[in-house]
Design a protein around this motif. Structure first.
Motif, PDB file in Angstrom:
ATOM      1  N   ALA A   4       0.952  -1.159  -0.032  1.00 41.83           N
ATOM      2  CA  ALA A   4       0.165   0.135   0.081  1.00 41.83           C
ATOM      3  C   ALA A   4       0.673   1.223   0.015  1.00 41.83           C
ATOM      4  N   GLU A   5       2.110   1.146   0.850  1.00 48.80           N
ATOM      5  CA  GLU A   5       2.687   2.389   0.855  1.00 48.80           C
ATOM      6  C   GLU A   5       3.560   2.475  -0.612  1.00 48.80           C
ATOM      7  N   ARG A   6       3.946   1.525  -1.233  1.00 53.26           N
ATOM      8  CA  ARG A   6       4.492   1.747  -2.382  1.00 53.26           C
ATOM      9  C   ARG A   6       3.518   2.366  -3.578  1.00 53.26           C
ATOM     10  N   SER A   7       2.253   1.768  -3.492  1.00 54.71           N
ATOM     11  CA  SER A   7       1.324   2.372  -4.479  1.00 54.71           C
ATOM     12  C   SER A   7       0.837   3.733  -4.260  1.00 54.71           C
ATOM     13  N   LYS A   8       1.051   4.202  -3.015  1.00 51.00           N
ATOM     14  CA  LYS A   8       0.695   5.589  -2.689  1.00 51.00           C
ATOM     15  C   LYS A   8       1.608   6.537  -3.642  1.00 51.00           C
ATOM     16  N   PRO A   9       1.168   7.457  -4.082  1.00 50.61           N
ATOM     17  CA  PRO A   9       1.726   8.474  -4.733  1.00 50.61           C
ATOM     18  C   PRO A   9       2.934   9.503  -3.844  1.00 50.61           C
ATOM     19  N   THR A  10       3.968   9.561  -4.302  1.00 52.02           N
ATOM     20  CA  THR A  10       4.931  10.363  -3.527  1.00 52.02           C
ATOM     21  C   THR A  10       5.323  11.766  -4.514  1.00 52.02           C
ATOM     22  N   LYS A  56      13.364  13.896   4.206  1.00 50.05           N
ATOM     23  CA  LYS A  56      12.930  14.264   2.704  1.00 50.05           C
ATOM     24  C   LYS A  56      11.985  12.845   2.288  1.00 50.05           C
ATOM     25  N   ALA A  57      12.390  11.754   2.483  1.00 53.44           N
ATOM     26  CA  ALA A  57      11.758  10.756   2.041  1.00 53.44           C
ATOM     27  C   ALA A  57      10.148  10.716   2.685  1.00 53.44           C
ATOM     28  N   THR A  58      10.282  10.937   3.894  1.00 50.03           N
ATOM     29  CA  THR A  58       8.949  10.944   4.758  1.00 50.03           C
ATOM     30  C   THR A  58       8.105  12.152   4.064  1.00 50.03           C
ATOM     31  N   TRP A  59       8.550  13.281   3.988  1.00 48.78           N
ATOM     32  CA  TRP A  59       7.754  14.443   3.495  1.00 48.78           C
ATOM     33  C   TRP A  59       7.278  13.955   2.050  1.00 48.78           C
ATOM     34  N   ALA A  60       8.237  13.551   1.178  1.00 48.79           N
ATOM     35  CA  ALA A  60       7.761  12.873  -0.213  1.00 48.79           C
ATOM     36  C   ALA A  60       6.377  12.163  -0.060  1.00 48.79           C
ATOM     37  N   GLU A  62       4.385  11.673   2.377  1.00 44.38           N
ATOM     38  CA  GLU A  62       3.085  12.172   3.388  1.00 44.38           C
ATOM     39  C   GLU A  62       2.410  13.218   2.492  1.00 44.38           C
ATOM     40  N   LEU A  63       3.365  14.022   1.476  1.00 41.83           N
ATOM     41  CA  LEU A  63       2.728  15.067   0.767  1.00 41.83           C
ATOM     42  C   LEU A  63       2.371  14.405  -0.590  1.00 41.83           C
ATOM     43  N   GLY A  64       2.412  13.165  -0.990  1.00 39.29           N
ATOM     44  CA  GLY A  64       2.289  12.843  -2.235  1.00 39.29           C
ATOM     45  C   GLY A  64       0.754  12.924  -2.608  1.00 39.29           C
ATOM     46  N   GLY A  65      -0.042  13.017  -1.679  1.00 38.18           N
ATOM     47  CA  GLY A  65      -1.573  13.255  -2.106  1.00 38.18           C
ATOM     48  C   GLY A  65      -1.823  14.495  -2.655  1.00 38.18           C
ATOM     49  N   PHE A  66      -0.816  15.539  -2.649  1.00 33.47           N
ATOM     50  CA  PHE A  66      -0.899  16.811  -3.122  1.00 33.47           C
ATOM     51  C   PHE A  66      -0.215  17.008  -4.578  1.00 33.47           C
TER      52      PHE A  66
END
Length: 134
Positions: A4-10, A56-60, A62-66
């Protein structure tokens, strides 16, 4: 990392770099020191702080939805200009969401206070004209 985390946009790395550059410009060492661990790793022949890379990886993620709405991130960055301390990731996500709520809120179209009076007057004038020409 789960499926699920891999399919989430970043967010693209270049976007995250720009966010971190902007925050460093606004907050200086308050921003960078927040993430720095002092543990250095080598990537592509260069040294990087592991804590900064993790942030930076975490921000990428968590902000992937934007990712499809860069204007929300841009407005959130502008909102930081008036804040004395740098935002945490959850605070920045909320800033992004707030920009949408602010921009997406329905705007009420209020009639001019004199619009009703004008309409009555116009109806009266038209009635008078009809009587005079009849």
């Amino acid at each position: 990392m789960t499926t699920a985390e891999r399919s989430k946009p970043t967010l693209p790395d270049s976007w995250v770099e720009r966010i971190f550059d902007r925050m460093q410009g606004l907050y200086g060492s308050l921003w960078v020191d927040r993430w720095r661990t002092g543990e250095m790793v080598q990537r592509a022949g260069r040294q990087f702080d592991q804590g900064l890379l993790n942030a930076k990886a975490t921000w990428a993620q968590e902000l992937g939805g934007f990712a499809g709405q860069p204007e929300r991130i841009s407005r959130a960055l502008e909102a930081c200009r008036g804040k004395p301390l740098p935002p945490t990731l959850p605070e920045f996500v909320e800033l992004c969401r707030a920009q949408v709520a602010e921009q997406g809120a329905p705007r009420l179209s209020l009639a001019h206070p004199k619009a009703e009076a004008r309409a009555r007057n116009m109806a009266g004038v038209q009635a008078l004209i009809r009587r005079m020409t009849a």
